[in-house]
Design an enzyme around this catalytic site. Structure first.
Site, PDB file in Angstrom:
ATOM      1  N   TRP A   1       0.828  -1.203   0.000  1.00 12.12           N
ATOM      2  CA  TRP A   1       0.000   0.000   0.000  1.00 12.12           C
ATOM      3  C   TRP A   1       0.860   1.249   0.000  1.00 12.12           C
ATOM      4  CZ3 TRP A   1      -4.377  -1.084  -1.823  1.00 12.12           C
ATOM      5  CH2 TRP A   1      -5.094  -2.235  -1.448  1.00 12.12           C
TER       6      TRP A   1
ATOM      7  N   LYS B   1     -11.932  -1.592   7.548  1.00 11.05           N
ATOM      8  CA  LYS B   1     -11.153  -2.475   8.412  1.00 11.05           C
ATOM      9  C   LYS B   1     -11.531  -2.291   9.878  1.00 11.05           C
ATOM     10  CE  LYS B   1      -8.175  -2.942   4.683  1.00 11.05           C
ATOM     11  NZ  LYS B   1      -7.615  -2.088   3.662  1.00 11.05           N
TER      12      LYS B   1
ATOM     13  N   ASP C   1      -1.392   6.847   6.467  1.00 15.88           N
ATOM     14  CA  ASP C   1      -2.438   5.912   6.035  1.00 15.88           C
ATOM     15  C   ASP C   1      -2.666   4.948   7.207  1.00 15.88           C
ATOM     16  OD1 ASP C   1      -4.015   3.900   5.012  1.00 15.88           O
ATOM     17  OD2 ASP C   1      -2.719   3.438   3.301  1.00 15.88           O
TER      18      ASP C   1
HETATM   19  C1  LIG Z   1      -7.011  -1.728   2.523  1.00 13.82           C
HETATM   20  C2  LIG Z   1      -5.933  -0.694   2.506  1.00 13.82           C
HETATM   21  C3  LIG Z   1      -5.848   0.284   1.506  1.00 13.82           C
HETATM   22  C4  LIG Z   1      -6.790   0.322   0.327  1.00 13.82           C
HETATM   23  O1  LIG Z   1      -8.016   0.744   0.746  1.00 13.82           O
HETATM   24  P1  LIG Z   1      -9.245   1.034  -0.277  1.00 13.82           P
HETATM   25  O2  LIG Z   1     -10.262   1.599   0.651  1.00 13.82           O
HETATM   26  O3  LIG Z   1      -9.624  -0.284  -0.875  1.00 13.82           O
HETATM   27  O4  LIG Z   1      -8.782   1.990  -1.308  1.00 13.82           O
HETATM   28  C5  LIG Z   1      -4.853   1.236   1.602  1.00 13.82           C
HETATM   29  N1  LIG Z   1      -3.985   1.226   2.619  1.00 13.82           N
HETATM   30  C6  LIG Z   1      -4.027   0.293   3.591  1.00 13.82           C
HETATM   31  C7  LIG Z   1      -3.041   0.346   4.700  1.00 13.82           C
HETATM   32  C8  LIG Z   1      -5.000  -0.689   3.563  1.00 13.82           C
HETATM   33  O5  LIG Z   1      -5.048  -1.614   4.542  1.00 13.82           O
END
Ligand SMILES: *Cc1c(COP(=O)(O)O)cnc(C)c1O
Length: 375
Positions: A117, A211, A187
């Site tokens: 990511w 999540k 993030d």
């Molecule tokens: C799941 C995830 C993403 C992607 O998320 P989307 O909502 O599908 O765009 C980005 N960064 C991390 C750390 C993730 O766990």
């Protein structure tokens, strides 16, 4: 193999057979929240219609939006001078929005690459300006996060971007590094509200809700006001943080249902004891799993111990065939979603806030039994 967990005691009058869901996202939600959604789905108390039908300009939604924001502010200790925004496009949209808004012409952004990511975020930022990789653990297969001393930060960088929990690799920063005068952009998709945090050390925090916060469809952004105001003039309305800050996320129709569930999940976190209590529970769950892994010669953790995630526990069996069999038999036993990401292989047990401790105990039992009979 023995079924360690299927709630077959309930009459089949509905979807009552819930398994333990170790999926990485969209992920398990608190059962109490799902029940409340179910109970009020036909008619929201006081509104006389479903939350799926109400206007985003209605008093009922105003209350929902306020409680989602208020809960997040209270839980995370979000101070004055920061906005809590509800956006769409997932965390992936933030990979673009962050540089579009914050990376001015001629400036450089620092990225710390600790997983897939983070690498995607850095690649997206390169479309908009200069990116400096302040550190990467890709040569180590992303099995760890860097030590703070490994970061080569650019003096005067527009911001420093990192991924607090690496959902795929199963690593997590034990704490946020000091980035000097730069603004830290994080993030936090997979560990937001899983432990106490100091928002004032961040310029911007973003997380796709699916999540730790709610269902898919909404992205929570916590952003300091000066950063929300940095968008260049030509940037489209819906890609600007100031649009959402100035309209309280109501410039156009927001994802009403997803925000509703976020309001319920954050109330559930508050009522359970807040982030201190989440941290204690998450610590206990992760410790139980890592102890089971470390206490056996059969299972091997894939992340370096000092970088291990409390949210996504990654491990392997001695052979890929055994991994495949483990995933299959675990699913039959009511332990779903354990297959690791294809880039890492093995197993991944995602044990976010809403994942119950009993599910971790069930997995540990299953691991012992599997090792005894198949090891
Ligand atoms: C799941 C995830 C993403 C992607 O998320 P989307 O909502 O599908 O765009 C980005 N960064 C991390 C750390 C993730 O766990």
């Amino acid at each position: 193999m023995r079924r360690v967990h299927r709630r077959t005691d309930k009459p089949m009058t509905g979807p009552s057979e819930r398994v333990y869901n170790f999926g990485a996202g969209p992920a398990v939600l608190p059962e109490a929240v799902l029940r409340e959604v179910q109970e009020h789905l036909l008619a929201l108390p006081g509104a006389g219609m479903s939350v799926l039908e109400i206007s985003h300009r209605s008093a009922a939604f105003e209350e929902i939006l306020t409680s989602a924001e208020t809960n997040i502010r209270a839980l995370a200790g979000v101070p004055e001078g920061y906005h809590v925004l509800f956006l769409q496009g997932g965390a992936t949209q933030q990979f673009a929005m962050v540089p579009m808004n914050l990376l001015g012409a001629g400036a450089t952004a620092d990225y710390v690459v600790t997983g897939s990511w983070a690498r995607k975020a850095a690649a997206e930022a390169r479309r908009f300006g200069a990116v400096h990789i302040a550190a990467t653990t890709e040569p180590d297969g992303f099995t760890r996060v860097p030590a703070p001393a490994e970061l080569e930060l650019t003096p005067g960088a527009a911001y420093v971007h990192l991924t607090s929990n690496n959902t795929i690799a199963g690593t997590e920063w034990p704490e946020m590094p000091d980035v000097g005068d730069s603004s830290l952009v994080v993030d936090a998709s997979s560990d937001i509200l899983s432990r106490p945090l100091d928002v004032t050390r961040h310029g911007l925090i973003y997380a796709g809700a699916q999540k730790n916060l709610g269902p898919a469809g909404v992205t929570v952004v916590i952003v300091r006001d000066d950063l929300a105001r940095r968008a260049p003039d030509g940037l489209p309305t819906l890609l600007r943080y100031d649009t959402f800050a100035d309209s309280r996320s109501l410039h156009n129709t927001p994802p009403v249902f997803a925000i509703y569930v976020v309001a319920l999940v954050t109330a559930w976190i508050r009522d359970a004891g807040g982030l201190d209590e989440m941290a204690r529970r998450n610590e206990r769950k992760a410790r139980a799993l890592y102890e089971a892994i470390d206490g056996s010669a059969f299972y091997a953790g894939t992340a370096e111990p000092a970088s291990r995630s409390r949210m996504n526990v990654t491990f392997r069996l001695p052979a890929p065939e055994l991994d495949a069999r483990f995933v299959r038999e675990a699913a039959d036993a009511g332990l779903a979603g354990l297959k690791g990401h294809r880039s890492v292989g093995g197993q991944r047990a995602s044990i976010y806030n809403a994942f119950p401790e009993a599910g971790v105990a069930a997995l540990v039992d299953f691991m012992r039994e599997f090792e005894r009979t198949r090891g």
